[in-house]
Design an enzyme around this catalytic site. Structure first.
Site, PDB file in Angstrom:
ATOM      1  N   ARG A  87      18.733 -92.174  19.889  1.00 12.88           N
ATOM      2  CA  ARG A  87      20.160 -91.868  19.966  1.00 12.88           C
ATOM      3  C   ARG A  87      20.992 -92.884  19.206  1.00 12.88           C
ATOM      4  O   ARG A  87      22.210 -92.771  19.169  1.00 12.88           O
ATOM      5  CB  ARG A  87      20.596 -91.850  21.419  1.00 12.88           C
ATOM      6  CG  ARG A  87      20.862 -90.435  21.915  1.00 12.88           C
ATOM      7  CD  ARG A  87      20.977 -90.484  23.400  1.00 12.88           C
ATOM      8  NE  ARG A  87      21.787 -89.463  23.958  1.00 12.88           N
ATOM      9  CZ  ARG A  87      21.328 -88.549  24.826  1.00 12.88           C
ATOM     10  NH1 ARG A  87      20.044 -88.502  25.123  1.00 12.88           N
ATOM     11  NH2 ARG A  87      22.145 -87.704  25.362  1.00 12.88           N
ATOM     12  N   ARG A 164      30.695 -88.797  26.167  1.00 16.43           N
ATOM     13  CA  ARG A 164      29.363 -88.561  25.590  1.00 16.43           C
ATOM     14  C   ARG A 164      29.471 -88.002  24.175  1.00 16.43           C
ATOM     15  O   ARG A 164      28.687 -88.368  23.303  1.00 16.43           O
ATOM     16  CB  ARG A 164      28.562 -87.631  26.506  1.00 16.43           C
ATOM     17  CG  ARG A 164      28.114 -88.338  27.794  1.00 16.43           C
ATOM     18  CD  ARG A 164      27.694 -87.367  28.867  1.00 16.43           C
ATOM     19  NE  ARG A 164      26.512 -86.639  28.508  1.00 16.43           N
ATOM     20  CZ  ARG A 164      26.221 -85.411  28.970  1.00 16.43           C
ATOM     21  NH1 ARG A 164      27.046 -84.802  29.798  1.00 16.43           N
ATOM     22  NH2 ARG A 164      25.105 -84.830  28.626  1.00 16.43           N
TER      23      ARG A 164
HETATM   24  P1  AMP Z   1      20.891 -86.169  28.300  1.00 16.88           P
HETATM   25  O1  AMP Z   1      20.364 -85.310  29.405  1.00 16.88           O
HETATM   26  O2  AMP Z   1      19.945 -86.229  27.139  1.00 16.88           O
HETATM   27  O3  AMP Z   1      22.290 -85.801  27.887  1.00 16.88           O
HETATM   28  O4  AMP Z   1      20.963 -87.674  28.888  1.00 16.88           O
HETATM   29  C1  AMP Z   1      21.726 -87.976  30.015  1.00 16.88           C
HETATM   30  C2  AMP Z   1      22.120 -89.441  30.018  1.00 16.88           C
HETATM   31  O5  AMP Z   1      20.940 -90.262  30.034  1.00 16.88           O
HETATM   32  C3  AMP Z   1      22.907 -89.908  28.814  1.00 16.88           C
HETATM   33  O6  AMP Z   1      24.295 -89.629  28.914  1.00 16.88           O
HETATM   34  C4  AMP Z   1      22.627 -91.422  28.861  1.00 16.88           C
HETATM   35  O7  AMP Z   1      23.358 -92.048  29.887  1.00 16.88           O
HETATM   36  C5  AMP Z   1      21.155 -91.455  29.261  1.00 16.88           C
HETATM   37  N1  AMP Z   1      20.273 -91.385  28.069  1.00 16.88           N
HETATM   38  C6  AMP Z   1      19.473 -90.344  27.693  1.00 16.88           C
HETATM   39  N2  AMP Z   1      18.834 -90.630  26.560  1.00 16.88           N
HETATM   40  C7  AMP Z   1      19.221 -91.871  26.185  1.00 16.88           C
HETATM   41  C8  AMP Z   1      18.925 -92.707  25.089  1.00 16.88           C
HETATM   42  N3  AMP Z   1      18.088 -92.339  24.115  1.00 16.88           N
HETATM   43  N4  AMP Z   1      19.529 -93.935  25.034  1.00 16.88           N
HETATM   44  C9  AMP Z   1      20.363 -94.342  26.009  1.00 16.88           C
HETATM   45  N5  AMP Z   1      20.719 -93.597  27.072  1.00 16.88           N
HETATM   46  C10 AMP Z   1      20.146 -92.362  27.170  1.00 16.88           C
END
Ligand code: AMP
Length: 205
Positions: A87, A164
């Site tokens: 990310r 986000r």
């Molecule tokens: P997602 O379901 O992929 O939108 O992830 C939910 C949350 O998990 C994100 O808003 C971040 O807080 C955390 N997260 C997921 N992937 C990452 C990553 N590669 N680096 C840092 N935080 C992450």
């Protein structure tokens, strides 16, 4: 073949990554699912990650690199599809020793993203995802797979979503250029039915 799926929140990364994992027999590694599972089980990682996740912020990069490096080692010779990782550029650098064949960039307008996110529902028990319009469960509010009640994610409030999307624009979008330069980027338009998005991905892979 190892794949990465890149795209903003709400673009449908999880749904598409799951379909491609089935088609190509890949292990689906979704950072969001891994972290939510840790939050649910109140592990040390989950306790550190939860406040960041609730705010819609990224968890500290060294922490997620450590988690993902271990996960990739654990699956050994199996091929994978990464969903939600990398990310930012530092996270991308953690993959330089690993063969990545294709990076799929899923594209959508901000208006579509917000519409998709607000209709999204998740099963806390088995992590299945639904959408009230685009992918509804058979029975309203109930998971088809395990019968559990469906919820909206805690980080899908308007202020967390805005944050986000900003982070995505600032930190994750530069990866599109990086993988384009490496000539492994596939661009997919997502303003079409899911089955056509999958067909498009398969054709381009
Ligand atoms: P997602 O379901 O992929 O939108 O992830 C939910 C949350 O998990 C994100 O808003 C971040 O807080 C955390 N997260 C997921 N992937 C990452 C990553 N590669 N680096 C840092 N935080 C992450």
């Amino acid at each position: 073949m190892n794949l990465i799926v890149l795209g903003a929140q709400g673009v449908g990364k999880g749904t598409i990554a799951k379909e491609l994992a089935k088609k190509y027999k890949l292990t689906h590694l979704a950072t969001g699912d891994i972290l939510r599972e840790n939050v649910k089980n109140k592990t040390k990682l989950g306790k550190i990650a939860e406040p960041y996740m609730l705010k819609g912020a990224l968890i500290p990069t060294p922490l997620i690199i450590n988690v993902m490096t271990k996960k990739i080692k654990q699956i050994k010779k199996q091929n994978f599809i990464l969903d939600g990782y990398p990310r930012n550029l530092k996270q991308a650098r953690s993959l330089t020793q690993i063969k990545i064949d294709k990076v799929i960039h899923l594209n959508a307008t901000k208006k579509t993203l917000i519409k998709r996110i607000s209709g999204r529902r998740i099963c806390d028990k088995c992590q299945s995802t639904y959408h009230i319009k685009n992918l509804p469960p058979k029975k309203e509010g109930i998971c088809d797979k395990c019968g559990n009640e469906l919820h909206q994610r805690a980080d899908e409030t308007p202020s967390a979503i805005k944050k986000r999307l900003k982070i995505y624009h600032k930190l994750t979008e530069p990866l599109i250029k990086l993988y384009k330069r490496k000539k492994i980027l596939i661009e997919i338009e997502t303003e079409q039915p899911i089955k056509d998005i999958i067909k498009d991905c398969i054709k381009q892979i």
